[in-house]
Design an enzyme around this catalytic site. Structure first.
Site, PDB file in Angstrom:
ATOM      1  N   LYS A 124      -3.705  -5.088  -5.809  1.00 48.81           N
ATOM      2  CA  LYS A 124      -2.574  -4.662  -4.988  1.00 48.81           C
ATOM      3  C   LYS A 124      -2.389  -3.146  -5.088  1.00 48.81           C
ATOM      4  O   LYS A 124      -2.457  -2.578  -6.166  1.00 48.81           O
ATOM      5  CB  LYS A 124      -1.311  -5.357  -5.510  1.00 48.81           C
ATOM      6  CG  LYS A 124      -0.042  -5.036  -4.756  1.00 48.81           C
ATOM      7  CD  LYS A 124       1.182  -5.619  -5.441  1.00 48.81           C
ATOM      8  CE  LYS A 124       1.894  -4.626  -6.348  1.00 48.81           C
ATOM      9  NZ  LYS A 124       2.704  -3.634  -5.653  1.00 48.81           N
ATOM     10  N   LYS A 147       2.605   1.880  -6.610  1.00 50.15           N
ATOM     11  CA  LYS A 147       3.052   3.238  -6.915  1.00 50.15           C
ATOM     12  C   LYS A 147       2.587   3.692  -8.285  1.00 50.15           C
ATOM     13  O   LYS A 147       2.320   4.865  -8.491  1.00 50.15           O
ATOM     14  CB  LYS A 147       4.593   3.282  -6.915  1.00 50.15           C
ATOM     15  CG  LYS A 147       5.215   3.398  -5.564  1.00 50.15           C
ATOM     16  CD  LYS A 147       6.735   3.576  -5.733  1.00 50.15           C
ATOM     17  CE  LYS A 147       7.492   2.339  -5.358  1.00 50.15           C
ATOM     18  NZ  LYS A 147       8.103   1.631  -6.477  1.00 50.15           N
ATOM     19  N   LYS A 149       2.618  -7.444 -17.785  1.00 52.51           N
ATOM     20  CA  LYS A 149       2.870  -6.048 -18.166  1.00 52.51           C
ATOM     21  C   LYS A 149       2.885  -5.872 -19.677  1.00 52.51           C
ATOM     22  O   LYS A 149       2.371  -4.879 -20.189  1.00 52.51           O
ATOM     23  CB  LYS A 149       4.197  -5.553 -17.568  1.00 52.51           C
ATOM     24  CG  LYS A 149       4.136  -5.283 -16.061  1.00 52.51           C
ATOM     25  CD  LYS A 149       5.318  -4.448 -15.596  1.00 52.51           C
ATOM     26  CE  LYS A 149       5.246  -4.196 -14.083  1.00 52.51           C
ATOM     27  NZ  LYS A 149       6.412  -3.480 -13.570  1.00 52.51           N
TER      28      LYS A 149
HETATM   29  P1  ATP Z   1       5.407  -0.215  -9.131  1.00 57.58           P
HETATM   30  O1  ATP Z   1       3.951   0.035  -9.354  1.00 57.58           O
HETATM   31  O2  ATP Z   1       6.295   0.813  -9.751  1.00 57.58           O
HETATM   32  O3  ATP Z   1       5.841  -1.640  -9.412  1.00 57.58           O
HETATM   33  P2  ATP Z   1       5.254  -0.900  -6.322  1.00 57.58           P
HETATM   34  O4  ATP Z   1       4.439  -0.083  -5.387  1.00 57.58           O
HETATM   35  O5  ATP Z   1       4.718  -2.222  -6.760  1.00 57.58           O
HETATM   36  O6  ATP Z   1       5.599   0.028  -7.553  1.00 57.58           O
HETATM   37  P3  ATP Z   1       7.973  -1.858  -6.115  1.00 57.58           P
HETATM   38  O7  ATP Z   1       9.073  -0.874  -6.289  1.00 57.58           O
HETATM   39  O8  ATP Z   1       7.622  -2.756  -7.265  1.00 57.58           O
HETATM   40  O9  ATP Z   1       6.667  -1.068  -5.634  1.00 57.58           O
HETATM   41  O10 ATP Z   1       8.250  -2.778  -4.854  1.00 57.58           O
HETATM   42  C1  ATP Z   1       8.936  -2.310  -3.717  1.00 57.58           C
HETATM   43  C2  ATP Z   1       8.688  -3.246  -2.550  1.00 57.58           C
HETATM   44  O11 ATP Z   1       7.384  -2.994  -2.000  1.00 57.58           O
HETATM   45  C3  ATP Z   1       8.725  -4.739  -2.890  1.00 57.58           C
HETATM   46  O12 ATP Z   1       9.351  -5.416  -1.814  1.00 57.58           O
HETATM   47  C4  ATP Z   1       7.249  -5.100  -2.984  1.00 57.58           C
HETATM   48  O13 ATP Z   1       7.041  -6.475  -2.714  1.00 57.58           O
HETATM   49  C5  ATP Z   1       6.637  -4.194  -1.903  1.00 57.58           C
HETATM   50  N1  ATP Z   1       5.241  -3.867  -2.175  1.00 57.58           N
HETATM   51  C6  ATP Z   1       4.779  -3.182  -3.252  1.00 57.58           C
HETATM   52  N2  ATP Z   1       3.443  -3.030  -3.180  1.00 57.58           N
HETATM   53  C7  ATP Z   1       3.037  -3.652  -2.045  1.00 57.58           C
HETATM   54  C8  ATP Z   1       1.754  -3.865  -1.422  1.00 57.58           C
HETATM   55  N3  ATP Z   1       0.645  -3.408  -1.969  1.00 57.58           N
HETATM   56  N4  ATP Z   1       1.717  -4.546  -0.249  1.00 57.58           N
HETATM   57  C9  ATP Z   1       2.853  -5.024   0.309  1.00 57.58           C
HETATM   58  N5  ATP Z   1       4.083  -4.869  -0.229  1.00 57.58           N
HETATM   59  C10 ATP Z   1       4.191  -4.189  -1.393  1.00 57.58           C
HETATM   60 MG    MG Z   2       5.850  -3.475  -8.243  1.00 56.00          MG
END
Ligand code: ATP
Ligand code: MG
Length: 332
Positions: free
Chosen positions: A195, A198, A112
């Protein structure tokens, strides 16, 4: 019962299907077996710039989606991280036993900060894993279900717990990660080698839980595939189709092979229509329930406050023991 801790950042108005499959569905299934704590980690979200009014709203929306997806605030403890003061306090204490080099080896930070540049990167982003360790250790957590992107942070948490225990006496439970398998990892529909997340720059390949069904349908029908034309799982050669198969299988609970058989000799169009119906039907009640909860924010806030009280009871007891062990003078 064993303790379970997990959380998500309120970094968007809606959760995406990866959060639903990789986290919420698993959490929902673990609620009976564990004494579970699920947090909306707003203190983590501000390690990158957030608009204050939007952050408040995203925090409520994230909590509403937890509940809508089946996390029950009467069974599990579902709360907002900043409502429990002990998180920030324990993070400070733990930062004093974390090596600078040790923190610098965290790959999420390296990735990051490289993208953002050193001056745009906050010290908070650097100490993010220490705050995460505090989250977990405050609740004497036994298991932490996370995606493999968080594995290194849980390892650091274990190291810090062991270090504290050996330096100051037994204080923390040393937690174990429960890493979700590769089959629970969802990729971006337009860029099926990265991946889904969000905070992705483009939303074209992200399936949001709160999107209108017609938008979800469109995004699925436009998902990137390949020119082979056969519905089969091959992560390396066919990342797009494989990702769609993963989603199909995760939501229906049917094995990938069975879905491949069902669509053998049929085109991607048919397959996508099938997936569209499955996803839209799955999201519909979740979306409806989330919108219903958000229509009465005062009631939602009351539920979150009651759950924060429950969390604080556990967290404050751990923090008091930590202060004692470290030698901070108790206030007379
Ligand atoms: P950000 O982009 O803000 O990091 P994010 O979508 O990666 O958002 P997090 O809040 O970091 O979400 O993670 C929340 C949960 O969702 C964690 O347990 C993470 O492992 C899971 N997760 C996030 N993205 C995925 C994905 N693409 N597939 C499976 N699990 C996911
Ligand atoms: Mg994340």
């Amino acid at each position: 019962k064993q303790r379970l801790y997990s959380g998500m950042q309120p970094s968007a108005d809606s959760l995406q299907i990866g959060n639903y499959i990789g986290a919420l569905l698993q959490w929902r299934g673990m609620q009976d077996e564990y004494d579970a704590f699920f947090s909306v980690v707003d203190l983590h979200a501000i390690t990158v710039p957030q608009d204050p009014a939007q952050l408040r709203e995203k925090t409520r929306r994230t909590a509403a989606q937890y509940i809508a997806a089946g996390i029950e605030p009467s069974r599990s403890t579902l709360y907002v991280q900043s409502h429990v003061h002990a998180h920030a306090e324990l993070a400070w204490i733990l930062s004093t036993i974390t090596g600078f080099g040790e923190a610098g080896r965290m790959t999420q930070f390296k990735d990051k900060s490289q993208k953002q540049g050193a001056d745009a990167t906050s010290v908070g982003l650097f100490t993010y894993p220490v705050l995460m360790a505090a989250d977990i250790l405050l609740y004497q957590t036994d298991v932490v279900p996370v995606g493999d992107d968080q594995k290194q942070h849980v390892e650091l948490t274990r190291d810090l717990a062991e270090r504290f225990n050996s330096r100051f006496g037994d204080t923390f439970t040393v937690p174990n990660p429960v890493i979700q398998s590769e089959t629970a990892r969802i990729y971006d529909l337009q860029e099926p080698t990265s991946k889904m997340s969000k905070s992705a720059e483009s939303h074209a390949g992200v399936l949001w839980l709160l999107d209108e069904p017609s938008i979800t349908a469109k995004k699925i029908m436009r998902a990137v595939t390949d020119s082979e034309g056969s519905v089969r799982y091959d992560r390396a050669a066919k990342p797009g189709v494989s990702n769609l198969l993963t989603i199909y299988s995760a939501i229906t609970g049917r094995p990938v092979a069975e879905i491949e058989d069902e669509y053998a000799g049929r085109g991607y169009g048919d397959f996508k229509k099938g997936l569209r119906d499955v996803v839209v039907a799955e999201f519909e009640p979740v979306r409806a329930r989330a919108l219903e909860l958000l229509a009465d924010p005062a009631e939602l806030d009351r539920v979150l406050a009651a759950n924060a009280d429950r969390a604080a009871e556990v967290a404050d007891a751990t923090l008091a023991a930590v202060y004692e062990r470290v030698g901070l003078l108790r206030r007379g």
